[in-house]
Enzyme design. Structure first.
Site, mmCIF file in Angstrom:
data_model
loop_
_atom_site.group_PDB
_atom_site.id
_atom_site.type_symbol
_atom_site.label_atom_id
_atom_site.label_comp_id
_atom_site.label_asym_id
_atom_site.label_seq_id
_atom_site.Cartn_x
_atom_site.Cartn_y
_atom_site.Cartn_z
ATOM 1 N N ASP A 101 0.856 -1.193 0.000
ATOM 2 C CA ASP A 101 0.000 0.000 0.000
ATOM 3 C C ASP A 101 0.896 1.248 0.000
ATOM 4 O O ASP A 101 1.399 1.652 -1.038
ATOM 5 C CB ASP A 101 -0.909 -0.087 1.234
ATOM 6 C CG ASP A 101 -2.022 0.941 1.243
ATOM 7 O OD1 ASP A 101 -1.919 1.941 0.538
ATOM 8 O OD2 ASP A 101 -3.001 0.764 1.976
ATOM 9 N N VAL A 152 -9.805 -3.069 0.610
ATOM 10 C CA VAL A 152 -10.227 -4.411 0.201
ATOM 11 C C VAL A 152 -10.013 -5.425 1.311
ATOM 12 O O VAL A 152 -9.144 -5.247 2.173
ATOM 13 C CB VAL A 152 -9.471 -4.860 -1.079
ATOM 14 C CG1 VAL A 152 -9.866 -4.008 -2.269
ATOM 15 C CG2 VAL A 152 -7.958 -4.813 -0.865
HETATM 16 P P1 XMP Z 1 1.829 -0.387 3.860
HETATM 17 O O1 XMP Z 1 1.104 0.915 3.914
HETATM 18 O O2 XMP Z 1 2.854 -0.529 4.928
HETATM 19 O O3 XMP Z 1 0.675 -1.385 4.175
HETATM 20 O O4 XMP Z 1 2.353 -0.702 2.466
HETATM 21 C C1 XMP Z 1 0.832 -2.697 4.144
HETATM 22 C C2 XMP Z 1 -0.124 -3.347 5.105
HETATM 23 O O5 XMP Z 1 -1.305 -2.552 5.324
HETATM 24 C C3 XMP Z 1 -2.469 -3.352 5.308
HETATM 25 N N1 XMP Z 1 -3.367 -2.840 4.242
HETATM 26 C C4 XMP Z 1 -4.608 -3.264 3.999
HETATM 27 N N2 XMP Z 1 -5.333 -4.228 4.604
HETATM 28 N N3 XMP Z 1 -7.094 -3.830 3.094
HETATM 29 C C5 XMP Z 1 -6.578 -4.506 4.146
HETATM 30 O O6 XMP Z 1 -7.236 -5.382 4.647
HETATM 31 C C6 XMP Z 1 -6.444 -2.846 2.444
HETATM 32 O O7 XMP Z 1 -6.971 -2.288 1.484
HETATM 33 C C7 XMP Z 1 -5.125 -2.551 2.926
HETATM 34 N N4 XMP Z 1 -4.173 -1.691 2.536
HETATM 35 C C8 XMP Z 1 -3.122 -1.886 3.374
HETATM 36 C C9 XMP Z 1 -1.999 -4.752 5.034
HETATM 37 O O8 XMP Z 1 -1.965 -5.450 6.260
HETATM 38 C C10 XMP Z 1 -0.605 -4.634 4.515
HETATM 39 O O9 XMP Z 1 0.211 -5.684 4.930
#
Ligand code: XMP
Ligand code: MG
Length: 180
Positions: A101, A152
């Site tokens: 993300d 999601v």
């Molecule tokens: P970063 O921001 O560190 O995020 O790249 C990675 C972690 O954030 C969680 N994440 C999500 N979890 N739906 C989720 O259920 C989403 O849309 C989402 N976006 C980020 C996820 O745990 C990932 O490992």
């Protein structure tokens, strides 16, 4: 369709098909080399399990638990809750992640693992959200699907620890997490 889901993005069949394709690509890229596959708990588990069964190489697995996400937005820091047990010095490492993300989690995990002398490190993820990137991290080489910046759930992805067991990936209805 499940009542809490706005839209199904990827069915179980779609996911298995992409894991098969990625597994074949990884097997080709690494030739006869053994691989250490490191899953970031807990969201990567279903993807990692599916992916590893499509890789022909000798694969050893380990897990790391890092915390960087609360509710529906990324916080700015990462805490290591559980470290790997395998020694990765001179070994080829692939990190398995549910979703990349903002890039914060992987930036921090990579910094940590790079110091341990791995022969190579790549990232495999179920989902990539490039439009949400805030931190410069190694871009994932093995991506099952690219998604828009919507929240999601399913196939390992959660909202407050629920929905991980869905066998598909879908967009969670806003009413589930707004005004709560
Ligand atoms: P970063 O921001 O560190 O995020 O790249 C990675 C972690 O954030 C969680 N994440 C999500 N979890 N739906 C989720 O259920 C989403 O849309 C989402 N976006 C980020 C996820 O745990 C990932 O490992
Ligand atoms: Mg995660």
């Amino acid at each position: 369709m499940d009542s809490f889901i706005e839209e199904v993005l990827f069915t179980h069949e779609d996911i298995v098909k992409r894991c098969d394709e990625l597994g074949k690509q990884i097997s080709k890229d690494y030739g006869d080399e053994p691989i250490v596959l490191i899953g970031l708990l807990r969201g990567s588990v279903p993807f990692m399990v599916e992916l590893m069964m499509h890789i022909k190489n000798d694969v050893q697995i380990d897990f790391m638990d890092v915390c960087s996400y609360h509710g529906t937005t990324s916080s700015g820091s990462v805490t290591i809750l559980k470290d790997i047990k395998l020694d990765i010095k001179n070994r080829h490492v692939i990190i398995a992640e549910d979703i990349v993300d903002t890039g914060l989690t992987l930036k921090n995990v990579m910094d940590l693992l790079c110091e341990r002398g791995a022969a190579s490190i790549e990232i495999a993820c179920l989902l990539n959200k490039p439009a949400a990137r805030k931190y410069k991290c190694l871009e994932p080489k093995y991506v099952a699907f690219t998604v828009d910046p919507k929240f999601v759930v399913g196939f390992g992805l959660d909202y407050n620890q629920s929905y991980r067991n869905l066998d598909y990936v879908g967009v969670l209805k806003r009413s589930i997490y707004e005004n709560k």
